[in-house]
Design a protein around this motif. Structure first.
Motif, PDB file in Angstrom:
ATOM      1  N   GLN A  83      17.519  18.708  16.757  1.00  0.00           N
ATOM      2  CA  GLN A  83      18.203  19.949  16.424  1.00  0.00           C
ATOM      3  C   GLN A  83      19.289  19.735  15.374  1.00  0.00           C
ATOM      4  O   GLN A  83      19.389  20.440  14.390  1.00  0.00           O
ATOM      5  CB  GLN A  83      18.834  20.498  17.708  1.00  0.00           C
ATOM      6  N   GLU A  84      20.091  18.693  15.618  1.00  0.00           N
ATOM      7  CA  GLU A  84      21.213  18.434  14.723  1.00  0.00           C
ATOM      8  C   GLU A  84      20.722  17.966  13.349  1.00  0.00           C
ATOM      9  O   GLU A  84      21.319  18.296  12.323  1.00  0.00           O
ATOM     10  CB  GLU A  84      22.141  17.406  15.370  1.00  0.00           C
ATOM     11  N   TYR A 114      22.230  13.167   3.082  1.00  0.00           N
ATOM     12  CA  TYR A 114      23.032  12.940   1.881  1.00  0.00           C
ATOM     13  C   TYR A 114      24.170  11.980   2.214  1.00  0.00           C
ATOM     14  O   TYR A 114      24.618  11.910   3.353  1.00  0.00           O
ATOM     15  CB  TYR A 114      23.639  14.264   1.384  1.00  0.00           C
ATOM     16  N   TYR A 115      24.620  11.251   1.222  1.00  0.00           N
ATOM     17  CA  TYR A 115      25.857  10.489   1.364  1.00  0.00           C
ATOM     18  C   TYR A 115      27.020  11.376   0.935  1.00  0.00           C
ATOM     19  O   TYR A 115      26.836  12.316   0.169  1.00  0.00           O
ATOM     20  CB  TYR A 115      25.846   9.255   0.466  1.00  0.00           C
ATOM     21  N   PRO A 139      36.892  22.000  11.762  1.00  0.00           N
ATOM     22  CA  PRO A 139      36.156  22.044  10.498  1.00  0.00           C
ATOM     23  C   PRO A 139      35.620  20.662  10.142  1.00  0.00           C
ATOM     24  O   PRO A 139      36.185  19.947   9.348  1.00  0.00           O
ATOM     25  CB  PRO A 139      37.223  22.489   9.497  1.00  0.00           C
ATOM     26  N   ASP A 140      34.542  20.272  10.767  1.00  0.00           N
ATOM     27  CA  ASP A 140      34.016  18.937  10.590  1.00  0.00           C
ATOM     28  C   ASP A 140      32.528  19.003  10.891  1.00  0.00           C
ATOM     29  O   ASP A 140      32.130  19.441  11.972  1.00  0.00           O
ATOM     30  CB  ASP A 140      34.727  18.000  11.576  1.00  0.00           C
ATOM     31  N   PHE A 141      31.701  18.558   9.945  1.00  0.00           N
ATOM     32  CA  PHE A 141      30.264  18.689  10.182  1.00  0.00           C
ATOM     33  C   PHE A 141      29.783  17.820  11.327  1.00  0.00           C
ATOM     34  O   PHE A 141      28.682  17.992  11.820  1.00  0.00           O
ATOM     35  CB  PHE A 141      29.467  18.364   8.910  1.00  0.00           C
ATOM     36  N   ARG A 142      30.627  16.887  11.789  1.00  0.00           N
ATOM     37  CA  ARG A 142      30.227  16.072  12.929  1.00  0.00           C
ATOM     38  C   ARG A 142      30.687  16.652  14.262  1.00  0.00           C
ATOM     39  O   ARG A 142      30.527  16.016  15.296  1.00  0.00           O
ATOM     40  CB  ARG A 142      30.783  14.653  12.799  1.00  0.00           C
ATOM     41  N   LYS A 201      20.200  18.810   7.582  1.00  0.00           N
ATOM     42  CA  LYS A 201      19.315  18.905   6.418  1.00  0.00           C
ATOM     43  C   LYS A 201      19.617  20.183   5.639  1.00  0.00           C
ATOM     44  O   LYS A 201      19.788  20.149   4.422  1.00  0.00           O
ATOM     45  CB  LYS A 201      17.857  18.899   6.885  1.00  0.00           C
ATOM     46  N   ILE A 202      19.732  21.284   6.374  1.00  0.00           N
ATOM     47  CA  ILE A 202      20.007  22.567   5.718  1.00  0.00           C
ATOM     48  C   ILE A 202      21.317  22.514   4.949  1.00  0.00           C
ATOM     49  O   ILE A 202      21.417  22.991   3.826  1.00  0.00           O
ATOM     50  CB  ILE A 202      20.056  23.702   6.775  1.00  0.00           C
ATOM     51  N   HIS A 203      22.320  21.908   5.556  1.00  0.00           N
ATOM     52  CA  HIS A 203      23.634  21.913   4.924  1.00  0.00           C
ATOM     53  C   HIS A 203      23.904  20.685   4.058  1.00  0.00           C
ATOM     54  O   HIS A 203      25.036  20.476   3.622  1.00  0.00           O
ATOM     55  CB  HIS A 203      24.722  22.072   5.988  1.00  0.00           C
TER      56      HIS A 203
END
Ligand code: ADP
Ligand code: ZN
Ligand code: ZN
Length: 802
Positions: A692-693, A706-707, A638-641, A698-700
């Motif tokens: 792609q990433e 965003y910071y 569970p990590d956006f990276r 951007k969507i999320h």
């Protein structure tokens, strides 16, 4: 200037400011900013950092400084100022920041005690606490730690009846060796020699030696020089010579020869890339460069030649490399070029060794430091360049106070020093590449490998297909064939296991029951050697149950693919293969990492098997195959990276094959071959991955669009954790703008650790001038409840979202 402003070593909100102290006359010349001192604080003696001197204080009745700890500043002016900035930007405590800037060995050694507050009698405490203070007003902290009384003591401390005292214990012992040295000049010794009778031949020999050589000799080396130690005592008694313990540096690289290298003549691409860097150095102009080039494209040579220019100008350089790639090979390249001008700092060194390296910098004996994250605080005063290799590595982020990212610190330091920062990577962090594209950083590109070697061919294997084809092994047929082939050709293979996921858990084959930690909401990890299950979060250990606690089945066993299990499997399918396994278990002892790598380099094994620690720095000519056993374990965290990390890791690992004459091949096994981070790492196409990433981010609403700031809340009681988080979320929402996204309260992905419930509030923002004040207010507010077991922490640039 007889007043010193001191940051005292009490890491709490109330004491997070400078206190004034009088400087006693006898210390007047010694005490200056950057020195550590012992000061009275309430009834106790504690440590502090002097951050400034002044003529007057607004307070009268100042107490006096008891004594200085250092005789020269341990933090120079630049670092004191940097520390101030760092404290503000990470919302840390000043004292913790300053301590983090020093090598561990210099951090205070304390004995922590609990004491009755002045004027309080033990009868005023709750009954069950009174016996503790029967004979003494003080109590060693260790005695109460983790006992049932700890909480009660906290409560009394919060009520002001008890105090916590820190007693400074011993300071670090410098390494000392016994030396023998002459106390007289050569002429005087010559005269003395005549007085020594011929039968005292050994004494005569020693004196004769010192007539010719005045330098001290190490006591244990006397023998090597044909001299006798028995002569020392009588000569010392006569006052001719003396024995003395002298401080020496512990040089971890003492016994190694470094082959000196000279600058290579740069390729056209390298020249183009280095020009702007040299320009920035020459003109004392701060700039941030992103040096983007695949592994083997010649980045390190650019670092080396830029540093040479900096040294020529009498300035200094800091090079950061990730801990795991601080291999001897990497160190060799810098020591080979700059020899003794290089200090090395990494966690493999003992505290004493690190301290010695640090002091070489402080004494201006070196010009370059190569080190992991904290080397960014090297006490240089005339910096000419800072370089961060593999700048995308998340290990540059410190996960405890001060929660800094070394990249941010480097840039801030470089602004103050008017010098360039060079960020190097084959797979830059999305944030960095986006900044380079916007022109905030200057992009320098090295488009191809040296000698135009082809990148290795990458094959992606769908493990679901393997299963359907009846192959239940952890090796696909392709990988197995290629492994066999290498054995026949006597070439080497690196097998890589991405073990970040939840591998090696214990599960019931009949009902699917997984053994979880009783204190944390996470499965226990199975350790083969001890046959124990361990919790990596709280340290809990337990034996594997003989039968399933859920259904009683005896088919309960460990699952997942730990390195040990892979090794076992290899032994079955390729019994003739010689395997070196590198993981936390085999590399925990000092020097073992290096020894295993050397063995592999010398051809003592066919297969090197390991976790991410082997992904970096390996550059051996005979490696022609790289296998990744499970590419997707990290994808599902569970990590956006997680996509970015997966892409970076796979690209990095692939780069280990075929770096020399022999062409290389890469096999990546996965259950999700269609995922873009896996597909594109197979094509080694960073640019496409970036695009792609970026769309996903951007969507999320994630960085770099965003910071982020994250507030973590934990408490023993679920309801308390939830209600506090709710209040915090409301408060944050009321203070920030509408464009800002405030998520929460949500349970952390690991909702309970060590019996504490964990909740989060995540803030995503673009511009939010109010944020820092808001976060500070929250910390101030809840600090009051810390003694009652509530923990609230803030990370202004989170990398771990669990
Ligand atoms: P990177 O840091 O991008 O992985 P390196 O600087 O390690 O790349 O270069 C890869 C290899 O190419 C190294 O063996 C290095 O010695 C060699 N190399 C680098 N620059 C040159 C050059 N200008 N001429 C010849 N060889 C070079
Ligand atoms: Zn079961
Ligand atoms: Zn646990």
């Amino acid at each position: 200037m007889n007043v010193a402003s001191v940051i005292v070593d009490v890491p709490a909100k109330q004491t997070d400011k400078a206190f004034d102290y009088l400087i006693p006359d006898k210390w007047m010349d010694i005490i200056q900013p950057g020195i550590r001192v012992i000061v009275p604080f309430g009834p106790r003696k504690i440590q502090g950092f002097v951050i400034g001197l002044k003529l007057h204080s607004d307070f009268d009745k100042l107490k006096e400084i008891i004594e200085p700890i250092d005789l020269v500043p341990v933090l120079n002016k630049d670092l004191l100022e940097l520390g101030h900035w760092l404290t503000e930007s990470t919302l840390s405590f000043k004292i913790i920041t300053y301590q983090a800037m020093l090598p561990a060995a210099l951090k205070a050694k304390y004995e922590k005690k609990v004491s009755l507050a002045p004027g309080i009698n033990r009868e005023e405490l709750p009954e069950e606490l009174q016996p503790l203070f029967q004979n003494n007003r003080e109590l060693a902290w260790d005695l109460v730690l983790n006992s049932s009384l700890e909480r009660k003591l906290h409560k009394e401390a919060a009520a002001g009846k008890l105090e916590v005292i820190y007693e400074v214990k011993e300071r670090l012992h410098k390494k000392k060796l016994k030396y023998v040295l002459p106390l007289m000049s050569a002429e005087e010794l010559t005269m003395e020699l005549e007085q020594i009778p011929a039968r005292a031949g050994k004494q005569r020999e020693l004196v004769s030696y010192f007539i010719l050589n005045s330098a001290p000799i190490e006591y244990r080396k006397l023998h090597d020089l044909g001299l006798s130690a028995s002569a020392v005592k009588p000569l010392a008694a006569k006052g001719l010579i003396a024995e003395k313990d002298m401080e020496v540096y512990r040089d971890p690289y003492e016994n190694r020869e470094f082959k000196r290298t000279s600058p290579l003549s740069l390729t056209a691409a390298q020249k183009e890339a280095i020009e702007p860097i040299l320009d920035s150095i020459q003109n004392n102009l701060h700039k941030v460069f992103l040096l983007y080039g695949v592994t083997g494209s010649g980045k390190t040579e650019i670092y080396l030649q830029s540093i040479q220019d900096v040294i020529n100008r009498g300035k200094e350089a800091i090079v950061l490399v990730p801990e795991i790639s601080l291999t001897p090979q990497m160190v060799n390249r810098f020591k080979g070029r700059f020899g003794d001008l290089v200090a090395v700092m990494h966690s493999g060194l003992s505290a004493g060794e690190k301290y010695d390296e640090w002091r070489k910098i402080q004494r201006k004996e070196v010009k370059v430091v190569v080190g992991a994250r904290s080397a960014i605080f090297a006490p240089f005063e005339n910096l000419g360049i800072m370089i961060i290799d593999e700048e995308h590595e998340t290990s540059y982020k410190q996960e405890e106070m001060p929660r800094y990212h070394a990249r941010d610190v480097a840039i801030e330091r470089a602004v103050r020093s008017n010098c360039p920062v060079v960020l190097g990577s084959a797979t830059p962090a999305l944030e960095s590449f986006a900044r380079a594209k916007k022109g905030v950083y200057e992009l320098l590109t090295l488009p191809s490998r040296m000698n135009e070697q082809a990148l290795p061919a990458v094959e992606i294997i769908d493990m679901r297909e393997e299963l359907r084809g009846g192959n239940r092994s952890m090796f696909s047929r392709t990988l197995f064939e290629k492994l066999q082939e290498r054995l026949e050709k006597k070439q080497q293979t690196v097998l890589f296991l991405n073990k970040r996921g939840f591998s090696s858990f214990v599960m019931c084959r009949d009902c699917g029951y997984v053994v979880n930690c009783p204190n944390c909401d996470i499965s226990l990890t199975y350790h083969r050697v001890t046959e124990q299950m361990k919790c990596h979060y709280c340290g809990y250990e337990g034996r594997v149950p003989a039968a399933c606690p859920e259904c009683g089945s005896e088919h309960i066993r460990y699952f997942g693919t730990g390195t040990q299990k892979v090794e076992e499997e290899l032994g079955k399918i390729l019994p003739e293969a010689r395997v070196i396994r590198m993981d936390v278990d085999t590399t925990s002892r000092k020097g073992s990492h290096e020894r295993l790598l050397t063995d592999f380099q010398e051809g003592k094994a066919d297969i090197l098997l390991g976790t991410q620690m082997i992904a970096k720095g390996l550059d051996f000519p005979n490696i022609t195959l790289v296998g990744v056993l499970s590419a997707d374990t990290m994808l599902h965290l569970p990590d956006f990276r997680s996509s970015e990390k997966t892409f970076q890791l796979l690209t990095q690992v692939s780069g280990r094959a075929g770096r020399h004459e022999l062409p290389g091949e890469v096999v990546i096994q996965t259950y999700t071959p269609e995922h873009y981070s896996i597909e594109l790492s197979g094509k080694q196409d960073y640019d496409l991955f970036y695009n792609q990433e970026m769309m996903v981010r951007k969507i999320h609403k994630y960085p770099p669009f965003y910071y982020l700031s994250m507030i973590n809340i934990s408490h023993e009681q679920l309801m308390k954790a939830v209600s506090v988080t709710e209040k915090i979320v409301q408060y944050v929402r009321s203070r920030l703008s509408n464009e800002t996204v405030v998520l929460g309260p949500v349970a952390s992905p690991i909702p309970r650790i060590n019996n504490r419930y964990r909740y989060q509030c995540l803030i995503k923002y673009k511009r939010e001038p109010n944020l820092t004040v808001t976060l500070k207010n929250i910390l101030n507010q809840y600090q009051k409840e810390a003694a009652a077991g509530l923990q609230v922490s803030v990370d202004t640039n989170p990398y771990i979202l669990m």
